[in-house]
Design a protein around this motif. Structure first.
Motif, short mmCIF file in Angstrom:
data_model
loop_
_atom_site.label_atom_id
_atom_site.label_comp_id
_atom_site.label_asym_id
_atom_site.label_seq_id
_atom_site.Cartn_x
_atom_site.Cartn_y
_atom_site.Cartn_z
N VAL A 487 1.04 -1.40 0.03
CA VAL A 487 0.02 -0.01 -0.14
C VAL A 487 0.91 1.14 0.07
CG1 VAL A 487 -1.78 1.26 1.28
CG2 VAL A 487 -1.89 -1.20 1.36
N LYS A 490 -1.08 7.78 -0.08
CA LYS A 490 -2.00 8.10 -1.32
C LYS A 490 -1.51 9.84 -1.65
CE LYS A 490 -6.89 9.63 -1.91
NZ LYS A 490 -7.03 11.00 -1.90
N PHE A 525 -4.79 1.34 -8.18
CA PHE A 525 -5.64 1.75 -7.01
C PHE A 525 -6.94 0.85 -6.73
CE2 PHE A 525 -7.73 4.28 -10.33
CZ PHE A 525 -8.87 4.44 -9.85
N TRP A 526 -7.42 0.97 -5.54
CA TRP A 526 -8.60 0.54 -5.10
C TRP A 526 -9.75 1.49 -4.73
CZ3 TRP A 526 -6.47 -3.61 -1.18
CH2 TRP A 526 -6.05 -4.38 -1.74
N ASN A 528 -11.94 3.05 -2.42
CA ASN A 528 -12.15 2.93 -1.14
C ASN A 528 -13.10 4.08 -0.42
OD1 ASN A 528 -12.04 2.37 1.47
ND2 ASN A 528 -9.78 2.05 1.72
N SER A 531 -12.67 7.52 -1.57
CA SER A 531 -11.14 7.66 -1.98
C SER A 531 -10.62 6.50 -2.73
CB SER A 531 -10.75 8.00 -0.35
OG SER A 531 -9.08 8.44 -0.87
N ARG A 532 -9.27 6.45 -2.69
CA ARG A 532 -8.52 5.44 -3.38
C ARG A 532 -7.52 4.95 -2.44
NH1 ARG A 532 -6.88 7.96 -9.26
NH2 ARG A 532 -9.23 7.51 -10.43
N MET A 533 -7.24 3.79 -2.60
CA MET A 533 -6.14 3.22 -1.90
C MET A 533 -4.99 2.87 -3.06
SD MET A 533 -7.12 0.53 0.96
CE MET A 533 -5.50 0.13 1.33
N TYR A 534 -3.95 3.16 -3.05
CA TYR A 534 -2.99 3.19 -3.97
C TYR A 534 -2.10 1.99 -3.67
CZ TYR A 534 -4.35 7.34 -6.14
OH TYR A 534 -5.29 8.27 -7.00
N LEU A 535 -1.86 1.12 -4.45
CA LEU A 535 -1.06 -0.06 -4.27
C LEU A 535 0.00 -0.40 -5.51
CD1 LEU A 535 -4.42 -2.36 -3.96
CD2 LEU A 535 -2.92 -1.67 -2.21
#
Length: 617
Positions: A487, A490, A525-526, A528, A531-535
């Motif tokens: 992760v 962000k 990203f997911w 969330n 918002s987003r979660m960047y992976l």
DNA sequence: AGATCATGCAACGCA
DNA sequence: GCGTTGCATGATCTC
């Protein structure tokens, strides 16, 4: 005061471009530049403070007149201008005795010394010099007080004159003349490089002046010190601007900075991803990191064996809101900063600044700590604006360029030294000197960068590799697990990595700096909530190959020459440390250094640094 | 309250 | 059954 336009309580200024290299700089909605780590924070000055406007500097032979006044008319009690040799007249007066609640600095009619350039000087930036948690080196302001620094004879003489006058005359008169002499001498010594335009565009807020003067000792002496700061800043900025070669050819998100004096043992250094464009009047923010020389600090051992060069500092927050706390701690315990530790990474920024600010800057340091909390609030608000602005800029500039770079720069090597064929903007002076700290540092834009540069400069380091720090992340268990994904923070991901249109993201070739092996990772990203979660995916092999575990961290850089991404895994752990870290029991969140402002632990210390120390010892 | 982020876990694919 | 993927949830932080 002739030729002075005063409006309300405001001291003026146009906005300034270029000076923002001092700091992380953004642009407000009204177009005015703003700075990260606004010294107003520490000075306790509200944003809506009134200012004094001084907009009219007709060319003439009169000399700048600096006075303290609440109105456009000169104070009746103001002493006559100090005698000025040649065809100059100088006036430095203070009416604080008669109207102590209001003071201002007005610069009037500077000689037409040089039309060299037109820096729009925002003294808000200069105020930053008062921001003790930042990079400013007080010794550069008072070089004649530093035995180690070359002493300007004029300044020395001036100081002697001032001392003589202080011993001789009445206090008020002395102070006024001191101020006048300070300004006069400064102008004399900088007449070749400081133009009327420079002075004309200086803006200082009244309350800032008051606060600053107060914190600099108060009264006349405080005003004098403040004036010195202003002048020094103007000088440094100006010299910096003059040193700057023509703007390098624009290249989207890819700027090359060449070390004019390559040092075979130099450390990796950050380069500004963006820099001020003095000609276009635009300012681009920079988020720089640093890859310093190997840590030698005993409290901060690194056990990384994957590469020969030094790891970047672990998640020590560069933000000086933390730095303030840390600095205060350091001041209390007053350990001598070790050179090695001071040399690298964010950690050194704290230590070096602590060291740097001791002595002449101690007073400034104290004044900074008192306003840390408020400063952070305002800083964060500005940062949000900055991010918003930056994001907008990014949207305007196609991300395709970055992708293209990734695809087309296959020839870029990882061990390239300064490449003469790349941009050729001489970013570093060949002869670092403590006395030119401010102007040198003006080439970088964030406070952490500046601290880093200061540290580097003091260590005599020069950049060698064109790597730009993007972000780093302290690895969590879930990052090093068998999921093979990490992760990413962000904010930094959005700021420094390609903008993602689709959730599937893009494939990024990450070159392992330690092994030169290229890992094809997926940056995605997911969604969330809203918002987003960047992976970063497909990191499993990389993690395993570097033996990374929880508590270690990764650092992502981009090569500013060819734009490719580079990654490095850094192990900070020593045997048993993990258990100790867990034994502390306190959940440690947000320890990635890229968002250090969130890493304050409950004790007011540096959770990130302490956490690293825990894992490192 | 909203944002961020670590992580749990269900859904899915594959052998 | 196992590994992977992607979402959901909760802890924590910030405003």
């Amino acid at each position: 005061m002739n030729n002075m336009q005063m409006h309300d309580d405001d001291v003026v200024v146009d906005d300034l471009h270029g000076l923002g290299r001092f700091e992380s700089v953004g642009e407000q909605e009204d177009g005015e530049m703003w700075l990260d780590s606004d010294p107003r924070d520490l000075l306790g000055v509200d944003d809506d403070d009134s200012s004094i406007f001084c907009t009219d500097f007709p060319p003439l032979l009169d000399f700048p007149c600096i006075s303290s006044s609440s109105s456009s008319s000169p104070s009746p009690s103001a002493p006559p201008p100090a005698p000025v040799p040649e065809n100059m007249t100088a006036c430095l007066s203070s009416s604080s005795s008669t109207s102590p609640s209001s003071s201002s600095i007005m610069m009037q009619n500077p000689m037409e010394i040089s039309p060299a350039f037109d820096p729009q000087i925002d003294i808000d930036v200069m105020q930053d010099l008062l921001d003790t948690n930042d990079m400013w080196d007080p010794t550069s302001v008072f070089p004649y007080e530093d035995n180690n620094n070359p002493v300007d004879e004029q300044q020395e003489q001036m100081q002697q004159q001032q001392q003589q006058k202080q011993e001789e005359g009445p206090q008020d008169e002395q102070s006024s003349e001191d101020l006048g002499m300070v300004f006069l001498e400064w102008l004399k010594s900088n007449k070749e490089s400081i133009s009327a335009e420079d002075l004309r565009s200086i803006k200082l807020k009244k309350s800032t002046i008051e606060c600053a003067a107060q914190r600099l000792g108060g009264g006349k002496e405080g005003m004098k010190q403040l004036l010195k700061l202003i002048l020094e800043w103007v000088q440094n900025h100006h010299l910096h601007k003059r040193r700057m070669p023509p703007e390098p050819e624009p290249e989207p998100a890819q700027h090359c900075f060449q070390n004019p004096n390559p040092n075979p043992i130099s450390a990796w250094i950050p380069h500004p991803p963006y820099y001020a464009d003095p000609t276009a009047g635009t300012m681009f923010p920079s988020m720089l990191g640093y890859m310093g020389t190997p840590f030698t600090h005993p409290d901060y051992p690194m056990v990384d064996t994957a590469a020969t060069w030094a790891p970047p500092p672990p998640p020590l927050p560069p933000h000086f809101s933390l730095y303030n706390s840390y600095r205060e701690q350091r001041l209390n315990s007053a350990p001598a900063p070790l050179q090695g530790f001071c040399s690298g990474g964010f950690g050194n920024q704290f230590l070096c600044h602590t060291q740097m600010l001791q002595g002449h800057g101690e007073r400034l340091m104290k004044m900074g700590s008192s306003a840390t909390k408020e400063a952070r609030k305002k800083r964060m608000a500005r940062q949000r604006r900055f991010l918003s602005h930056h994001r907008h800029q990014r949207q305007l500039s196609s991300t395709a360029g970055q992708h293209a770079r990734l695809a087309t720069d296959a020839n870029c090597t990882t061990t390239s030294h300064a490449n003469p064929g790349c941009g050729n903007w001489v970013f570093w002076p060949s002869t670092p000197a403590a006395g030119v700290v401010s102007s040198d540092v003006a080439a970088v834009t964030t406070s952490s960068d500046r601290r880093q540069v200061i540290s580097d400069r003091r260590q005599g380091w020069k950049p060698e590799k064109n790597l730009r720090f993007l972000l780093q992340k302290v690895l969590k268990q879930s990052d090093v697990g068998n999921l093979g994904r990490i992760v990413l923070p962000k904010k930094e991901a959005e700021m420094h990595l390609p903008e993602l249109e689709a959730r599937d993201g893009i494939s990024i070739a990450m070159e392992d700096i330690g092994t030169s092996r290229v890992w094809n990772m997926r940056y995605r990203f997911w969604p969330n909530n809203k918002s987003r979660m960047y992976l970063l995916e497909n990191t499993g092999d990389f993690v395993r190959s570097n033996g990374l575990q929880e508590g270690d961290f990764i650092v992502i850089y981009s090569d500013v020459k060819c734009g490719k991404y580079m990654i490095r895994g850094v192990k900070v752990r020593q045997p048993g440390s993990k258990l100790e870290a867990k034994r502390t029991g306190k959940p440690q969140r947000n320890l990635h250094a890229s968002s250090p402002s969130q890493a304050v632990d409950g004790s007011g210390g540096l959770s990130s640094s302490s956490a690293v120390k825990e894992t490192a010892t």
